[in-house]
Design an enzyme around this catalytic site. Structure first.
Site, short mmCIF file in Angstrom:
data_model
loop_
_atom_site.label_atom_id
_atom_site.label_comp_id
_atom_site.label_asym_id
_atom_site.label_seq_id
_atom_site.Cartn_x
_atom_site.Cartn_y
_atom_site.Cartn_z
N LEU A 8 0.86 -1.18 0.00
CA LEU A 8 0.00 0.00 0.00
C LEU A 8 0.89 1.23 0.00
CD1 LEU A 8 -2.60 -1.02 2.76
CD2 LEU A 8 -2.88 -1.20 0.28
N ASP A 9 0.50 2.24 -0.76
CA ASP A 9 1.23 3.50 -0.74
C ASP A 9 1.28 4.05 0.68
OD1 ASP A 9 1.56 3.39 -3.48
OD2 ASP A 9 -0.18 4.67 -3.91
#
Length: 279
Positions: free
Chosen positions: A129-130
């Site tokens: 996930l960013d």
């Protein structure tokens, strides 16, 4: 080591590994050479011997040590866990994994603290996930699980759902954005829709509408960097506050993207797993 219950008649070990779990040739060979699979009572078994449903086998293999330095305590929520995987809720503003040796407070560092508390030595994330995205992250607890979950991600059989509030009201109730994504030549971290980019597909559904915005749920077929942010901006509806991709500045000066659900058929437990994050 773990125990596994055969769930259909006349399945051989060879078929289980190659056709059901679909492990790579190298890994199957390593398991064979190590005599890693026996009956539950440690009795050796021929790999071409048909087994009956309900038979219990033992899978034992060496587990390497993951390189993530554990934090003093695990300060993130473990939402789901079994002997093969865990799902954590990554906070916003935290990287998924370290980029160098000085990076010791990422999500995987916290996961490693949890694993260490259990006496374990291995944890590897299946997707990422960013840093600015919060929500559910799937982590394998042994190499066989890592191999199988990696393949499931490639085959799009792990369903990842996200939620975001976007500027404006998207026409229609649902749709699919299928546009390749590549690097922006003028910005080191930004991504753009580009004919020379990587294949990327995002499905969306509008779940709530307001005067100047709407909330969408999104499902990824691919996992490109900034994929959801790029695709939503491309159709003219950037995530509220995502100024990198053309949204208006907000009071928080930040965007909100949340990985809210993971769904998959568990390869070792033979059941459907659906995990939802708090919203």
């Amino acid at each position: 080591m773990f125990l596994y219950e055969i769930n259909e008649n006349h399945v051989t070990i060879e078929e289980l590994l190659r056709n059901h779990w679909r492990l790579g040739k190298k890994l199957v060979h390593e398991l064979r050479m190590a005599k890693a699979i026996t009956l539950a009572n440690d009795e050796l078994i021929q790999w071409n011997t048909p087994l009956q449903a309900g038979s219990i086998i033992k899978v034992a293999f060496s587990i390497p040590t993951s390189n993530y330095k554990p934090t003093p305590i695990c300060a993130i929520d473990v939402v789901y866990e079994d002997d093969h995987c865990l799902i954590v809720s990554k906070p916003k503003g935290m990287s998924t994994h370290p980029n160098d040796a000085r990076d010791t407070h990422t999500c995987m560092n916290h996961v490693m603290a949890h694993i260490k508390e259990q006496g374990g030595i291995y944890a590897e994330h299946i997707h990422r996930l960013d840093k600015g995205t919060q929500g559910l992250l799937l982590v394998a607890k042994h190499p066989l699980a890592k191999s199988i979950f990696d393949r499931m991600i490639e085959e799009k059989s792990i369903i990842r759902m996200y939620a975001a509030e976007v500027q404006g009201n998207i026409r229609g109730a649902s749709g699919t954005i299928s546009e390749p994504i590549g690097k922006d030549r003028h910005h080191a971290t930004k991504r753009v829709v580009s004919k020379s980019g990587q294949h990327a597909v995002t499905h969306y559904e509008v779940v709530a509408r307001y005067k100047n915005s709407c909330v969408v749920h999104l499902i990824l077929e691919t996992g490109r960097t900034h994929q959801i942010r790029v695709h939503l901006a491309y159709i003219g509806h950037p995530i509220i506050g995502d100024t990198m991709y053309g949204a208006r500045v907000t009071a928080s000066d930040d965007y909100e993207l949340h990985a809210i659900q993971l769904e998959f058929d568990h390869p070792f437990l033979n059941k459907r797993i659906i995990v939802k994050d708090k919203q």
